[in-house]
Design a protein around this motif. Structure first.
Motif, PDB file in Angstrom:
ATOM      1  N   LEU A  63       0.829  -1.210   0.000  1.00 24.42           N
ATOM      2  CA  LEU A  63       0.000   0.000   0.000  1.00 24.42           C
ATOM      3  C   LEU A  63       0.858   1.252   0.000  1.00 24.42           C
ATOM      4  O   LEU A  63       0.597   2.214  -0.740  1.00 24.42           O
ATOM      5  CB  LEU A  63      -0.923  -0.016   1.221  1.00 24.42           C
ATOM      6  CG  LEU A  63      -1.943   1.118   1.333  1.00 24.42           C
ATOM      7  CD1 LEU A  63      -3.002   1.001   0.241  1.00 24.42           C
ATOM      8  CD2 LEU A  63      -2.605   1.108   2.714  1.00 24.42           C
ATOM      9  N   SER A  89      -8.387   5.218  -5.645  1.00 21.83           N
ATOM     10  CA  SER A  89      -7.753   5.091  -4.329  1.00 21.83           C
ATOM     11  C   SER A  89      -8.764   4.710  -3.261  1.00 21.83           C
ATOM     12  O   SER A  89      -8.428   4.012  -2.300  1.00 21.83           O
ATOM     13  CB  SER A  89      -7.054   6.402  -3.952  1.00 21.83           C
ATOM     14  OG  SER A  89      -7.988   7.406  -3.557  1.00 21.83           O
ATOM     15  N   TYR A  93      -8.478   1.296  -0.950  1.00 21.70           N
ATOM     16  CA  TYR A  93      -8.521   1.183   0.511  1.00 21.70           C
ATOM     17  C   TYR A  93      -9.661   0.286   0.965  1.00 21.70           C
ATOM     18  O   TYR A  93      -9.530  -0.441   1.959  1.00 21.70           O
ATOM     19  CB  TYR A  93      -8.623   2.568   1.149  1.00 21.70           C
ATOM     20  CG  TYR A  93      -7.271   3.134   1.511  1.00 21.70           C
ATOM     21  CD1 TYR A  93      -6.737   2.964   2.783  1.00 21.70           C
ATOM     22  CD2 TYR A  93      -6.514   3.834   0.581  1.00 21.70           C
ATOM     23  CE1 TYR A  93      -5.490   3.467   3.122  1.00 21.70           C
ATOM     24  CE2 TYR A  93      -5.267   4.344   0.901  1.00 21.70           C
ATOM     25  CZ  TYR A  93      -4.759   4.151   2.173  1.00 21.70           C
ATOM     26  OH  TYR A  93      -3.511   4.643   2.505  1.00 21.70           O
ATOM     27  N   PHE A 144      -4.619   4.620   7.681  1.00 25.81           N
ATOM     28  CA  PHE A 144      -5.854   3.925   8.060  1.00 25.81           C
ATOM     29  C   PHE A 144      -5.845   3.676   9.563  1.00 25.81           C
ATOM     30  O   PHE A 144      -4.786   3.669  10.197  1.00 25.81           O
ATOM     31  CB  PHE A 144      -6.040   2.615   7.281  1.00 25.81           C
ATOM     32  CG  PHE A 144      -5.105   1.498   7.683  1.00 25.81           C
ATOM     33  CD1 PHE A 144      -5.432   0.621   8.709  1.00 25.81           C
ATOM     34  CD2 PHE A 144      -3.897   1.308   7.015  1.00 25.81           C
ATOM     35  CE1 PHE A 144      -4.576  -0.413   9.069  1.00 25.81           C
ATOM     36  CE2 PHE A 144      -3.036   0.282   7.360  1.00 25.81           C
ATOM     37  CZ  PHE A 144      -3.371  -0.586   8.396  1.00 25.81           C
ATOM     38  N   ARG A 158     -10.200   4.888   6.104  1.00 28.74           N
ATOM     39  CA  ARG A 158      -9.070   5.628   5.568  1.00 28.74           C
ATOM     40  C   ARG A 158      -9.066   6.983   6.270  1.00 28.74           C
ATOM     41  O   ARG A 158     -10.099   7.647   6.356  1.00 28.74           O
ATOM     42  CB  ARG A 158      -9.236   5.809   4.054  1.00 28.74           C
ATOM     43  CG  ARG A 158      -8.125   6.626   3.422  1.00 28.74           C
ATOM     44  CD  ARG A 158      -8.322   6.767   1.929  1.00 28.74           C
ATOM     45  NE  ARG A 158      -9.547   7.488   1.590  1.00 28.74           N
ATOM     46  CZ  ARG A 158      -9.991   7.655   0.342  1.00 28.74           C
ATOM     47  NH1 ARG A 158      -9.346   7.104  -0.659  1.00 28.74           N
ATOM     48  NH2 ARG A 158     -11.093   8.332   0.101  1.00 28.74           N
ATOM     49  N   TYR A 162      -5.384  11.454   4.262  1.00 26.50           N
ATOM     50  CA  TYR A 162      -4.858  10.812   3.049  1.00 26.50           C
ATOM     51  C   TYR A 162      -5.116  11.674   1.815  1.00 26.50           C
ATOM     52  O   TYR A 162      -4.191  12.027   1.084  1.00 26.50           O
ATOM     53  CB  TYR A 162      -5.501   9.429   2.879  1.00 26.50           C
ATOM     54  CG  TYR A 162      -5.114   8.744   1.587  1.00 26.50           C
ATOM     55  CD1 TYR A 162      -3.896   8.087   1.478  1.00 26.50           C
ATOM     56  CD2 TYR A 162      -5.961   8.751   0.484  1.00 26.50           C
ATOM     57  CE1 TYR A 162      -3.520   7.457   0.294  1.00 26.50           C
ATOM     58  CE2 TYR A 162      -5.599   8.134  -0.700  1.00 26.50           C
ATOM     59  CZ  TYR A 162      -4.383   7.483  -0.787  1.00 26.50           C
ATOM     60  OH  TYR A 162      -4.029   6.872  -1.967  1.00 26.50           O
ATOM     61  N   ASN A 356     -14.964   3.046   3.618  1.00 26.41           N
ATOM     62  CA  ASN A 356     -14.141   3.553   2.536  1.00 26.41           C
ATOM     63  C   ASN A 356     -14.664   3.315   1.136  1.00 26.41           C
ATOM     64  O   ASN A 356     -14.041   3.729   0.180  1.00 26.41           O
ATOM     65  CB  ASN A 356     -12.737   2.938   2.602  1.00 26.41           C
ATOM     66  CG  ASN A 356     -12.063   3.233   3.896  1.00 26.41           C
ATOM     67  OD1 ASN A 356     -12.179   2.446   4.799  1.00 26.41           O
ATOM     68  ND2 ASN A 356     -11.403   4.359   4.028  1.00 26.41           N
TER      69      ASN A 356
END
Length: 364
Positions: A63, A89, A93, A144, A158, A162, A356
């Motif tokens: 990741l 993305s 996740y 996370f 998440r 991020y 997520n």
């Protein structure tokens, strides 16, 4: 004479050679960034597939590698591709954080997450193997963590930072502002058990912010989610939550939560926007006798609402909303169901206990 002519010829040759050397050197220097750029773009062409390869068997190192590639590639690629990778993305996740549990493992997971002493070793043997791995590696280095939303339960999410750190700098201004503000608002849960984690003045501030955002950035790719946030915070302000209602009958100022009433009064006087007008109407509504409301604002409840022990409060809130003009602008949008705007830096749709997954008509 011939010697002199030879010297002149030699000087001319050297001069031409010198000019040629000077002109060729910048060409060689310029070719190096071109080759480097070509190499980066070649690596970036693999990024989408690398993201697709991330799943519930992937390691944190896998990741992190993809996230490092994103940081290198996002400044180099077109805007449309950046947005596509943002969507990807979220799915990435979701897959990474998905965990299959037995009922016993689910119970152990919930017990750990609610344990104020942190990672309880007595539960480790009862955890699913994937949970043991994720709990060990959660944190800001991989963006996370375990998260208690206060209303939808314990889950992985998440972290809002991020998108703020990796994507926001390379998005249009409207999307940057959306992500920056929602990441700050959702750093910590707004709900905790049966109450708010923020003051009524902060709820009011957020309601004003999302109203202004909708007005200023009507063409944002995230406008639907901004509408959701505008409506959600207006609901918090005028309704509260089931365990902490603004009122149960909305009859007179004495029936209103004092802190909420103070904020609503402030808006009614100081705010000249649509939200301020709704605050004025709120204060008018609580002075209308119940019988007059039923006559002027007839409401048809659903069979389920009629059977509820709170049916009278449900009816009153519906009357209030009609009087104020507070309605959900996306009520007929099929993607609106279970849309969560309170845990990430964009609104998401839950899948199981992973906060997520993101699906909408914008493909978030």
């Amino acid at each position: 004479m011939p010697l002199r002519l030879g010297r002149v010829t030699l000087l001319l040759v050297l001069l031409i050679a010198g000019c040629h050397q000077q002109s060729s050197e910048p060409h060689q220097e310029g070719s190096q960034p071109h080759v480097a750029h070509k190499t980066v773009m070649s690596l970036c062409s693999l990024l989408s597939q690398q993201m697709q390869n991330i799943n519930s068997s992937s390691s944190v190192e896998d990741l992190q590698f993809v996230n490092q590639q994103l940081e290198k590639c996002l400044p180099q690629i077109p805007m449309e591709q950046r947005q596509q990778l943002l969507y990807a993305s979220t799915s990435m996740y979701q897959r990474f954080l998905s965990t299959e549990r037995t009922p016993e493992q689910e119970q152990a997971f919930d017990q750990y997450a609610m344990n104020s002493n942190g990672y309880a070793t007595s539960y480790q043997a009862q955890f699913a193997e994937r949970d043991r791995y994720l709990l060990q590696h959660q944190g800001s280095h991989a963006y996370f963590e375990v998260y208690d939303s206060g209303d939808t339960g314990i889950m992985y999410r998440r972290q809002p930072q991020y998108l703020l750190h990796i994507f926001a700098p390379y998005l249009p201004k409207a999307e940057q502002i959306f992500i920056e503000n929602l990441a700050a608002q959702n750093e910590f849960p707004i709900l905790s058990g049966s109450t708010f984690n923020v003051s009524w003045s902060e709820i009011s501030r957020r309601a004003r912010f999302w109203q202004n955002y909708v007005n200023e950035y009507a063409n944002s790719a995230l406008i639907d989610d901004a509408q959701r946030l505008k409506f959600k915070y207006a609901q918090f302000l005028f309704h509260g939550i089931s365990s902490l209602p603004v009122s149960t009958d909305y009859v007179g100022e004495d029936s209103i939560n004092p802190e909420a009433l103070q904020e609503i009064k402030y808006l009614a006087v100081e705010d000249h926007s649509a939200l301020g007008l709704q605050a004025k109407k709120f204060l008018q509504f609580i002075q209308i006798p119940t019988a007059q409301r039923d006559q002027d604002l007839p409401i048809e409840l659903s069979p389920t609402e009629k059977r509820s022990s709170q049916y009278q409060t449900i009816k009153t809130i519906k009357q209030l909303d009609r009087y104020m003009g507070l309605y959900d602008p996306l009520t007929l949008d099929s993607t609106h169901i279970n849309r969560d705007c309170l845990s990430d830096a964009i609104c998401i749709t839950h899948a199981g206990k992973v906060a997520n997954s993101l699906v909408s008509k914008q493909q978030f």
